[in-house]
Design an enzyme around this catalytic site. Sequence first.
Site, short mmCIF file in Angstrom:
data_model
loop_
_atom_site.label_atom_id
_atom_site.label_comp_id
_atom_site.label_asym_id
_atom_site.label_seq_id
_atom_site.Cartn_x
_atom_site.Cartn_y
_atom_site.Cartn_z
N ARG A 140 -3.08 11.72 3.11
CA ARG A 140 -3.23 10.86 1.93
C ARG A 140 -3.43 11.73 0.69
O ARG A 140 -2.86 11.47 -0.37
CB ARG A 140 -4.46 9.94 2.07
CG ARG A 140 -4.43 8.92 3.20
CD ARG A 140 -3.32 7.92 3.05
NE ARG A 140 -3.29 7.29 1.74
CZ ARG A 140 -4.15 6.33 1.32
NH1 ARG A 140 -5.09 5.87 2.13
NH2 ARG A 140 -4.04 5.81 0.11
N HIS A 170 0.87 -1.18 0.00
CA HIS A 170 0.00 0.00 0.00
C HIS A 170 0.92 1.24 0.00
O HIS A 170 0.98 1.98 0.98
CB HIS A 170 -0.90 -0.04 1.24
CG HIS A 170 -2.06 0.90 1.19
ND1 HIS A 170 -2.39 1.66 0.07
CD2 HIS A 170 -3.00 1.21 2.13
CE1 HIS A 170 -3.46 2.38 0.34
NE2 HIS A 170 -3.85 2.14 1.57
N CYS A 176 -3.89 3.32 9.61
CA CYS A 176 -4.20 3.72 8.23
C CYS A 176 -5.70 3.95 8.04
O CYS A 176 -6.09 4.67 7.13
CB CYS A 176 -3.70 2.67 7.26
SG CYS A 176 -4.36 1.03 7.61
N ASP A 183 -3.30 -1.95 12.42
CA ASP A 183 -4.23 -2.02 11.28
C ASP A 183 -5.23 -3.13 11.62
O ASP A 183 -5.02 -3.93 12.55
CB ASP A 183 -3.42 -2.33 10.00
CG ASP A 183 -4.27 -2.35 8.74
OD1 ASP A 183 -5.42 -1.85 8.76
OD2 ASP A 183 -3.79 -2.88 7.71
#
Length: 330
Positions: A317, A135, A272, A231
């Site tokens: 992001r 990712h 995330c 996560d």
Amino acid sequence: MGISLSGRSFLTLLDFTPDEIRYLLGLADEFKRMKRTGTPHRYLEGKQIVLLFEKTSTRTRCSFEVGAKDLGMGVTFLDSGSSQMGKKESLADTAKVLGRMFDGIEYRGYKQSVVEDLAKYSGIPVWNGLTDDFHPTQMLADILTVQEEFHDVRGRKLTFFGDSRNNVANSLMVVCSKLGMRFCACGPKELWPEESLIEKCRKIAAETGAELEFTDDPSLGAKDCDVLYTDIWLSMGEPDELWAKRIELLQKYQVNKELIAQAKPTAIFMHCLPAFHDRNTTVGERIYQTFGLEAMEVTDDVFLGPQARQFDQAENRMHTIKAVMYATLK
Ligand code: CP
Ligand code: NVA
């Protein structure tokens, strides 16, 4: 010598030098400043990109859409049900068609080989928006967030607690190795990263001064830690039947008050997202009904506490994805 990433794809950070990664972070910082001050930056006016999503998304999709529009580009969104790809048309043929119409392709899906093939056959930059293995756009946002907190990231210890061989953990190991950080994978041995990836990262670390650690002891993971990262325990594409096993394996790696208290007093919490920190989701409620857990990988008090940085990551992001599109398309 100036850095140019023009025409390059962004498939995994293994393909990028530390200087190239720092260059993208610098650009992202500049785009963040422009967004905050309302400075127009329609540098890619007239270009067109397509977003292919075979898995669901909130942050990644919105970052590409808003980022592309801020840069002056047109955006087409295709989800798995609305194109011919893979069903009536091969990946190679689809890539060739998209390469004739668009300037860049974002792909989120399963195998890493798909994003690699899209790049091979389309002839235009392809950006990995998450595969089972990596990712990479998430990493730029994460490191920008760590940098905003600690300035120089070198030597900082980042521990990933939980499913340490998922796409996010793999990518964190790569980016920490590239940038001379201390990466610790903390979870049960059977969920540590694959040996072949560890080997690649060890070679990178030997050149950058990074350190890699692997432990199944949460206290060792938290010791001297600057960033506690976690996560979801079951990633997209993994079968629901695995929940019971994962919960059994990972419960002791939950990031909670007791764990965070064992890290440095200046430590931050990162995720995330999306996160299971309460029962306010259908999956969270089902897990509570089945297993009696109020939260999974992170408790609500940590998630809402003063050390939490997950919403800064989420904002970053967009700024970092903008940097990737700009650097590869300009
Ligand atoms: N972190 C992340 O990739 O979020 P989305 O799945 O919402 O895109
Ligand atoms: N490991 C998670 C990351 C989500 C952004 C998943 O693949 O579902």
